[in-house]
Design an enzyme around this catalytic site. Sequence first.
Site, PDB file in Angstrom:
ATOM      1  N   HIS A   1       0.863  -1.196   0.000  1.00 28.19           N
ATOM      2  CA  HIS A   1       0.000   0.000   0.000  1.00 28.19           C
ATOM      3  C   HIS A   1       0.888   1.230   0.000  1.00 28.19           C
ATOM      4  CE1 HIS A   1      -3.854   2.118   1.502  1.00 28.19           C
ATOM      5  NE2 HIS A   1      -2.940   3.063   1.362  1.00 28.19           N
TER       6      HIS A   1
ATOM      7  N   HIS B   1       1.627   5.279  -2.289  1.00 25.32           N
ATOM      8  CA  HIS B   1       1.064   6.341  -3.129  1.00 25.32           C
ATOM      9  C   HIS B   1       2.223   6.985  -3.895  1.00 25.32           C
ATOM     10  CE1 HIS B   1      -3.062   6.465  -1.358  1.00 25.32           C
ATOM     11  NE2 HIS B   1      -2.426   5.971  -0.299  1.00 25.32           N
TER      12      HIS B   1
ATOM     13  N   LYS C   1       1.801  10.557  -5.352  1.00 25.04           N
ATOM     14  CA  LYS C   1       1.813  11.682  -4.417  1.00 25.04           C
ATOM     15  C   LYS C   1       3.217  11.979  -3.891  1.00 25.04           C
ATOM     16  CE  LYS C   1      -2.841  11.282  -2.346  1.00 25.04           C
ATOM     17  NZ  LYS C   1      -3.404  10.126  -3.065  1.00 25.04           N
TER      18      LYS C   1
ATOM     19  N   HIS D   1      -9.594   2.238   0.783  1.00 31.65           N
ATOM     20  CA  HIS D   1      -9.240   2.945   2.008  1.00 31.65           C
ATOM     21  C   HIS D   1     -10.508   3.021   2.860  1.00 31.65           C
ATOM     22  CE1 HIS D   1      -5.880   4.134  -0.455  1.00 31.65           C
ATOM     23  NE2 HIS D   1      -5.382   4.950   0.455  1.00 31.65           N
TER      24      HIS D   1
ATOM     25  N   GLU E   1     -10.695   5.611   8.012  1.00 27.08           N
ATOM     26  CA  GLU E   1      -9.448   6.225   8.481  1.00 27.08           C
ATOM     27  C   GLU E   1      -9.786   7.408   9.383  1.00 27.08           C
ATOM     28  OE1 GLU E   1      -5.244   7.914   6.574  1.00 27.08           O
ATOM     29  OE2 GLU E   1      -6.899   7.337   5.259  1.00 27.08           O
TER      30      GLU E   1
ATOM     31  N   ASP F   1       2.533   3.268   2.857  1.00 27.30           N
ATOM     32  CA  ASP F   1       1.571   4.327   2.584  1.00 27.30           C
ATOM     33  C   ASP F   1       2.282   5.544   1.972  1.00 27.30           C
ATOM     34  OD1 ASP F   1      -0.992   5.322   2.414  1.00 27.30           O
ATOM     35  OD2 ASP F   1      -1.243   5.675   4.551  1.00 27.30           O
ATOM     36  N   ASN F   2       2.074   6.718   2.521  1.00 23.00           N
ATOM     37  CA  ASN F   2       2.563   7.950   1.911  1.00 23.00           C
ATOM     38  C   ASN F   2       4.020   8.228   2.261  1.00 23.00           C
ATOM     39  OD1 ASN F   2      -0.495   8.232   2.565  1.00 23.00           O
ATOM     40  ND2 ASN F   2      -0.128   9.652   0.871  1.00 23.00           N
TER      41      ASN F   2
END
Length: 450
Positions: free
Chosen positions: A85, A87, A90, A243, A246, A343-344
């Site tokens: 997972h 991104h 981004k 998602h 959250e 994630d990010n």
Amino acid sequence: MQDSIPLGRAAPVTLRRARVPLPFLAVPPDGVTADRDGAVLVDVALAGGRITAVRPAGQGPADDDVDRDFDLAGRHLWPTLVDVHTHLDKGHIVDRAPNLRGDFLGARDATAADREARWRRPDLRRRMDFGLRCAEAHGVSAIRTHIDSYEGQAQDSWAVLAEMQAAFAERVALQGVALVALDVYRTPFAETLADLVAAGGGLVGGVTRATAGLHGEELADLEDLLDRLFTLAGERDLDVDLHVDESNDTAGAALPAVARATVRHGYEGRVTCGHCCSLALQDDAALAQHIALVRDAGLSIVSLPTVNMYLQDRVPARTPRWRGVTPVRELRAAGVRVAVAGDNCRDPFHAYGDHDMLDTWRQGVRILHLDHPFGDAAALCGPAPAAIMGLEAAGRIVVGGPADLIVLNARSMEQVMARPQADRAVIRAGRRLDRPLPDYAELGAGAALA
């Protein structure tokens, strides 16, 4: 330590006395005894870029035909890792699009503004390539990335994803998931998006909130939107990755709705849900009920510990009161497949990170209290996310599988945890990888701060 690993060519070699956590061994050899951390000493033979044998340490045949041996002397040997997972689209915009509040709303707004102003193909290409090279250098060999796929943006982003898949073929297995707010599925664009995802071999996805909303705010037609999403996925035989919840909303209404929709559409075993933070705030009865729904629907759950601790319960001038991460132990105890992921990375949703799955796992172990004992915690960064991605040989050390490995300068899990393992040696196809981390100067980092 990297220079001491003699793997500059693909000649046969045996890595002797390698300490491997049991979750990474597809078939542990007979006769091994696990240490207190659940790891065993083995000899791992490599030839032709593949793993040819895994034996108990010191029990190889006397006439072994390997050209060279290398004694790891009990150091940890891991497979390359899987980040299920991320991104990538981004990534690395934090210098030009800072989240000045540090909260979810600030992240959403800063990202949307940057996307509309700058996310053209050259920009996406530069940043996604940068992120993939970071991951590769750290020993990540498979990534699933969510791709912002709103109308007017989706075609560019999925085109660049296809370029990255081609550029990193045989280096990083790369999957894409369409990411839009769930209310996009009530628009005519939903059909176009599903076709675009199918053409790119991706997954249908989304976030269980409205375009201008936040997690925890009610979507009156949530069930209808999920039915539309699953119908589009089913017509194209595509898996689903969402998602979910959250937020600190204790009702956690989206996750059970996803589980029910999964069963309604016969999608058991084909749906992944990330975040699911609100589960941690439910009372025991509600938690047990929702976990049972997740188990019965065959959902896979991905915990994003570093990012959720960054965003959740962030209130100005107040210390956070909760961790914001999903109850991993309870889910796993119920038989639910769970992974952790990064994630990010350096964007408004998380200002830090380096696409380093080993670092994510180490932080996750501390945050989720998966130590003392470590048990099978290593599964969360190898075989579990690999299974979610449908990659049979990834995240494990298996005879016949690729010789994609990481050597750590640590002889116990406590030592793995104590240092960042910056001197790890990454082995790909039986050769030591010589790819340094890319320089931030490639991104023009710092220009926005002048």
